[in-house]
Enzyme design. Structure first.
Site, PDB file in Angstrom:
ATOM      1  CB  CYS A  77      -0.970   0.097   1.238  1.00 12.90           C
ATOM      2  SG  CYS A  77      -1.871   1.443   1.371  1.00 12.90           S
ATOM      3  CB  CYS A  83      -2.960   4.972   6.435  1.00 14.69           C
ATOM      4  SG  CYS A  83      -4.401   4.053   6.913  1.00 14.69           S
ATOM      5  CB  CYS A  86      -1.266  -1.546   7.930  1.00 12.24           C
ATOM      6  SG  CYS A  86      -2.511  -2.419   6.848  1.00 12.24           S
ATOM      7  CD  GLN A 270     -13.906 -11.786  15.138  1.00 11.58           C
ATOM      8  OE1 GLN A 270     -13.197 -10.772  14.423  1.00 11.58           O
ATOM      9  NE2 GLN A 270     -13.528 -12.334  16.574  1.00 11.58           N
ATOM     10  CD  GLU A 320     -24.116  -8.574  22.966  1.00 13.49           C
ATOM     11  OE1 GLU A 320     -23.823  -7.372  22.787  1.00 13.49           O
ATOM     12  OE2 GLU A 320     -23.308  -9.359  23.207  1.00 13.49           O
ATOM     13  CB  CYS A 387      -9.591  -9.308  19.953  1.00 15.64           C
ATOM     14  SG  CYS A 387     -10.472  -8.220  20.876  1.00 15.64           S
TER      15      CYS A 387
END
Length: 433
Positions: A77, A83, A86, A270, A320, A387
């Site tokens: 990229c 940016c 990433c 996800q 939830e 995560c």
């Protein structure tokens, strides 16, 4: 120095010896302080400008790459380095996986106090084009100029203008994004008005849906829908948080674990479907291997685990907080699945006893009360899907010595970034055993 003259920024030449868990290279200041330099690789020798300095550490900006590490690769990229989407695109994929495993081990040992080997991080089937949902920011500037894309590295106030450079979104999303930019008009006038908008694009079996948040009016959603190929639905959320359907389909279908879910824009699933399915199947295998009669699916989202396990004959309770997600989970729920809406820390005590509890919290981890309740109730098995290795380790440490880690799975759901998904299975052991 003469009064009024700007200070000269300090520059440092350093060897990068490791990576921190946010993906920054770790070097050293001349006085021994740790120096973090984003977009560098272990083995690099770099010149960096110090942009922030603290008593025990500093943060730098890469100025020049003096010697290149063998684990470097050319980013795909052109926006990489500016940016913030990433952090690791300059590393070979094997190197990305290696460091993610080290970050998991480090967190479990340093924060949790667990002695574990470096886990193997299973690769993603796709390392680019895997994101089936992206959240972008649009800013309107003077003169009708528009910036739209991800936030800038290290500065959440600035937006990097993104056309088709980004390689993370799925092909369908990239096509719709390019189409939107072509037809939204001068100053993005066909989108809702307002100085700053949040744009969420979600790919599904029915096409791509768009949620626009923060606007002051409707814009021209019907025109956008008719002129952008692949865009099938638009929702709007105004500055007060009031959401409405604007054009096209009223929901989007997705299939997960043999179940069809009718999703709304905010429904969490996800973003990396193939890798996530591999991980979810492993979680289900761990549950089945223990033959529980009753399970609790905490932080259940739209209830994927609870629904699948209820169809296999288990009594399942899904907890939830999000009301729209609860509505999706209840729609077509099989016998044996009960879905309740509220905070896990509030509802878990009444949900127990259970043979097994699945925890799948957001990045912030669980409330301190949750590990205490699980340990007090001596829940036989806990499957924690995380995560963030740091909050995972913190929450496991709070369980205390009553639990031991019996299985671990690490999977790369987020290639090119510093994020990694980890599943830990914990078994209760009676005091003295």
């Amino acid at each position: 120095m003469a009064q009024g003259c700007p200070a000269v920024a300090e520059t440092v030449v350093t060897e990068i010896r490791a990576l921190s868990s946010d993906g920054s290279g770790i070097g050293a200041m001349p006085d021994g302080r740790v120096l973090f330099v984003p977009r560098t690789a272990p083995g690099d020798r770099v010149k960096a400008e110090v942009v922030r300095a603290r008593r025990s550490w500093a943060r730098g900006r890469l100025i020049e790459l003096l010697e290149t590490s063998e684990v470097r690769t050319e980013p795909s990229c052109s926006l990489f380095g500016r940016c913030g989407g990433c952090q690791l695109q300059h590393l070979t994929y094997d190197e990305q996986l290696r460091w993610k495993g080290r970050w998991i081990k480090d967190a479990l040992e340093r924060i949790g106090g667990f002695e574990v080997p470096i886990p193997e991080v299973l690769p993603s089937p796709e390392t680019l084009g895997y994101r089936r949902r992206v959240d972008l920011t649009l800013r309107r500037l003077q003169g009708g100029r528009v910036l739209a894309g991800f936030h800038e590295e290290g500065d959440g106030r600035r937006v990097v203008d993104m056309h088709d450079e980004c390689r993370l979104p799925a092909h369908e999303i990239r096509e719709v994004w390019s189409g939107l930019r072509r037809v939204w008009g001068s100053g993005a006038e066909r989108l809702p008005s307002g100085p700053r908008l949040r744009l969420t694009l979600r790919a599904s079996e029915d096409g791509v849906g768009l949620l626009v948040r923060g606007g002051r009016n409707r814009g021209e959603p019907e025109r956008l829908l008719s002129e952008v190929e692949g865009l099938e639905a638009i929702w709007l959320e105004d500055e007060r948080g009031r959401r409405s359907h604007a054009a096209g389909l009223t929901s989007l279908r997705e299939q997960w674990l043999g179940e069809t879910f009718t999703l709304t824009p905010e429904s969490f699933v996800q973003v990396n479907r193939p890798a996530a399915l591999e991980l979810m199947e492993w979680v289900l295998e761990q549950v089945r291997a223990r033959s529980p009669e009753r399970i609790v699916d905490a932080f259940a989202g739209v209830g994927m685990y609870g629904r699948r396990l209820a169809r296999e004959g288990m009594a399942a309770l899904a907890i939830e907080l999000s009301e729209p997600a609860v509505e999706v989970a209840r729609r077509g729920a099989p016998p044996g699945l009960e879905v309740v809406c509220g905070r896990v820390e509030d509802l878990l005590p009444d949900a127990l006893p259970a043979d097994l509890v699945i925890l799948n919290p957001p990045r912030t981890g669980v409330h301190p009360a949750v590990p205490s309740v699980l340990a007090e109730q001596a829940v036989p098995t806990i499957v924690y899907v995380s995560c963030d290795p740091a909050t995972l380790a913190r929450d496991l440490e709070r369980l205390g010595s009553a639990y031991e880690i019996t299985a671990t799975r690490a999977q790369d759901l987020f290639p090119q970034t510093a994020h990694v998904e980890t599943v830990v299975v914990c078994q209760y052991r009676r005091p003295g055993s």
